[in-house]
Scaffold this motif. Structure first.
Motif, mmCIF file in Angstrom:
data_model
loop_
_atom_site.group_PDB
_atom_site.id
_atom_site.type_symbol
_atom_site.label_atom_id
_atom_site.label_comp_id
_atom_site.label_asym_id
_atom_site.label_seq_id
_atom_site.Cartn_x
_atom_site.Cartn_y
_atom_site.Cartn_z
ATOM 1 N N THR A 83 50.446 36.667 61.302
ATOM 2 C CA THR A 83 52.036 36.678 61.587
ATOM 3 C C THR A 83 52.931 36.104 60.559
ATOM 4 N N SER A 84 52.137 34.885 59.779
ATOM 5 C CA SER A 84 52.732 34.015 59.030
ATOM 6 C C SER A 84 53.120 34.546 57.449
ATOM 7 N N SER A 85 51.955 35.424 57.065
ATOM 8 C CA SER A 85 51.839 35.981 55.578
ATOM 9 C C SER A 85 53.252 36.515 55.148
ATOM 10 N N LEU A 86 53.702 37.129 56.163
ATOM 11 C CA LEU A 86 55.222 38.049 55.516
ATOM 12 C C LEU A 86 56.108 37.127 55.132
ATOM 13 N N TYR A 87 56.223 35.802 55.473
ATOM 14 C CA TYR A 87 57.359 35.012 55.193
ATOM 15 C C TYR A 87 57.012 34.412 53.970
ATOM 16 N N VAL A 88 55.691 34.170 53.822
ATOM 17 C CA VAL A 88 55.454 33.640 52.185
ATOM 18 C C VAL A 88 55.823 34.721 51.300
ATOM 19 N N ALA A 89 55.446 35.960 51.611
ATOM 20 C CA ALA A 89 55.914 36.889 50.707
ATOM 21 C C ALA A 89 57.423 37.396 50.521
ATOM 22 N N ALA A 90 58.044 37.102 51.538
ATOM 23 C CA ALA A 90 59.557 37.111 51.550
ATOM 24 C C ALA A 90 60.136 36.211 50.581
ATOM 25 N N LEU A 91 59.772 35.015 50.769
ATOM 26 C CA LEU A 91 60.193 33.786 50.051
ATOM 27 C C LEU A 91 59.910 34.129 48.441
ATOM 28 N N VAL A 92 58.939 34.463 47.920
ATOM 29 C CA VAL A 92 58.491 34.682 46.660
ATOM 30 C C VAL A 92 59.325 36.076 46.295
ATOM 31 N N ALA A 93 59.415 37.167 46.977
ATOM 32 C CA ALA A 93 60.166 38.258 46.777
ATOM 33 C C ALA A 93 61.553 38.057 46.685
ATOM 34 N N SER A 94 62.012 37.479 47.374
ATOM 35 C CA SER A 94 63.395 36.730 47.343
ATOM 36 C C SER A 94 64.008 36.001 45.902
ATOM 37 N N LEU A 95 63.134 35.562 45.437
ATOM 38 C CA LEU A 95 63.339 34.997 44.157
ATOM 39 C C LEU A 95 63.468 36.030 42.884
ATOM 40 N N PHE A 96 62.756 36.720 43.372
ATOM 41 C CA PHE A 96 62.603 38.215 41.998
ATOM 42 C C PHE A 96 63.638 39.150 42.303
#
Length: 506
Positions: A91-104
């Motif tokens: 469930t939670s892995s999506l939100y770490v990826a979204a955080l990193v991606a939003s920076l790029f």
């Protein structure tokens, strides 16, 4: 943008100005494609809890959880039957990826324009849907969720109504697919996320660059023609001049990350961190992520738990609409404070109901009436969040940010929100196993703290233009010590994305 004249701050005069033009079909379609990013985000929030409550899904990918479920059905501990780090990571892995991606994504948007950023998000999201729908092992599931997170980071628009709609759609789909014979309904639940992803992928190809983006890339004549198309009128000279002035002011902002640490911006920095942090500590995503799992823990059957999640999702959507129509009448503080009081009462009531029935052992049989009462109280809690901390958690940090620190402030808000979303999603099931019904009192205590924070430190921002926000801080009993007459920080910004004037919030 409402029908009629477009309204935006004048960059040159520092005043609000009405521009000619109205809501064109072109603008409407562009806004709908952009808002699909919020729909994707909401669908992801709602879908994971549903599939993780489905027995065929658990037996295939998380057999230890499936076995604990069987043991709890024979009188075992209900609190701990979903306690699995691997399950929460799904469930939670999506939100770490979204955080990193939003920076790029911010860099990609500045360089190539918003349409290509949305296209990249849509394509990545489609890849994640394909992996999840065809998964044969946990690694494929988690990799798919990571790709979904990257897609969310690139494509997401923080539109509260679309997010709540996405959650409700996910709950309805889970309820339907759980009844499919053969146990493959979870594949359909995960795979159907490709529908909004396809809309944003294909739709982005037909979206031209925005006037702001064209100006930023040195194409002024194209920017003026696009603004005329957006407004549906040739009379755009005043608005165009303001866009040019706002662009020049924006380019003058060279060190937003350094500036936001200055003492005079302390109120904005605190709001950018505290409000999204508190928003997640309300415990709302416990309900949104794990509603079917939580209801199953409380003794509901599989179908009943999914239907209960549908009910809370519907309450969430309707209550968000209440906020949309009342926020500029009642004010931000009034909704924050009322929502906080309502959530506090509901969290205490849920903790008391669960504690009285399950106690510390976690072993109990829940009568239908008792279970229904628990659902009603949870709906009261969801409603309180949805017309207060849900949308205002995005609106307020943005509207208090002056132009000179806006890029840093908005990035901080998104980063804190995604980080806390990950933390809550990862921690909830282990905490439920260890703290049991006391966990709901923990969230209630958090609600007390955040409500006091609003009461003491957030001034009313209803109807205050961004250029007048400095005066609001100067008259506040606490923040006036940080903002003095020598630190005027008037920020005049125009945010026009395909004619969608104003800030879109979750």
């Amino acid at each position: 943008m409402a029908g009629g004249a477009a309204v935006a701050p004048s960059a040159s005069a520092g005043k609000r100005q009405d521009y000619p033009g109205g809501l064109t079909l072109f603008v409407f379609m562009a806004c709908m494609v952009a808002a699909t990013g919020g729909l994707i985000f909401g669908y992801d929030i709602g879908i994971s809890g549903g599939v993780t409550s489905m027995d065929p899904f658990l037996s295939r990918f998380f057999p230890s959880v499936y076995r604990k479920q069987a043991e709890s059905a024979d009188g075992g501990n209900q609190y701990c039957k979903f306690d699995s780090e691997l399950l929460t990571l799904f469930t939670s892995s999506l939100y770490v990826a979204a955080l990193v991606a939003s920076l790029f994504a911010a860099s990609v948007t500045r360089a190539a324009g918003r349409k290509w950023s949305m296209f990249a998000g849509g394509v990545t999201f489609l890849a994640g849907c394909a992996l999840n729908g065809a998964a044969v092992n946990v690694a494929m599931l988690i990799l798919g969720r990571v790709l979904l997170g990257v897609g969310v980071g690139f494509a997401n628009q923080s539109v509260p109504l679309m997010i709540t709609l996405g959650i409700l759609i996910a709950n309805l789909i889970n309820y339907g697919t759980a009844k499919i014979a053969g146990g493959w309904g979870w594949r359909l639940s995960l795979g159907l996320a490709a529908v909004p992803a396809a809309i944003i992928t294909v739709g982005s190809l037909f979206l031209p660059d925005t006037p702001n983006s064209l100006l930023e890339r040195g194409r002024p004549e194209e920017a003026k023609r696009m603004l005329q198309r957006v407004r549906g009128t040739d009379d755009v000279a005043d608005e165009y001049d303001d866009l040019v002035a706002a662009g020049e002011a924006s380019r003058a902002v060279t060190h937003p990350w350094r500036d936001i640490r200055q003492r005079r911006y302390r109120p904005q920095l605190v709001m950018a961190v505290a409000i999204p942090l508190f928003q997640q500590l309300t415990g709302i995503n416990v309900i949104m992520f794990y509603a079917p799992v939580l209801f199953k823990t409380l003794g509901f059957g599989g179908t009943a738990s999914l239907m209960s999640a549908v009910i809370t999702g519907l309450v969430n959507l309707v209550s968000t609409l209440v906020s949309v129509f009342t926020v500029d009448r009642a004010g931000r503080r009034a909704l924050f404070l009322e929502g906080g009081a309502q959530m506090l009462a509901a969290q205490v009531a849920v903790g008391a109901l669960i504690g009285a029935k399950f106690g510390w052992s976690g072993v109990a049989t829940v009568p239908a009436g008792y279970a229904a009462a628990t659902v009603v109280v949870m709906c009261v809690y969801v409603a309180g969040f949805a017309w207060s901390w849900g949308p205002l958690g995005w609106l307020v940090p943005s509207e208090v940010m002056p132009l000179e620190v806006r890029p840093a402030g908005q990035s901080i808000t998104v980063a804190v929100n995604m980080l806390m979303t990950f933390a809550v999603a990862q921690a909830f099931l282990p905490m439920l196993c260890r703290l049991k019904f006391v966990l709901f009192f923990f969230f209630a205590a958090c609600v007390v703290v955040m409500t006091l924070f609003i009461a003491l430190f957030l001034p009313e921002t209803k109807g205050v233009p961004i250029e007048d926000m400095a005066g609001v801080w100067k008259t506040h009993w606490y923040w006036k010590r940080f903002v003095n007459d020598g630190d005027d920080t008037d920020g005049h910004g125009v945010d026009i994305e395909m004619g969608c004037v104003g800030e879109a919030k979750k």
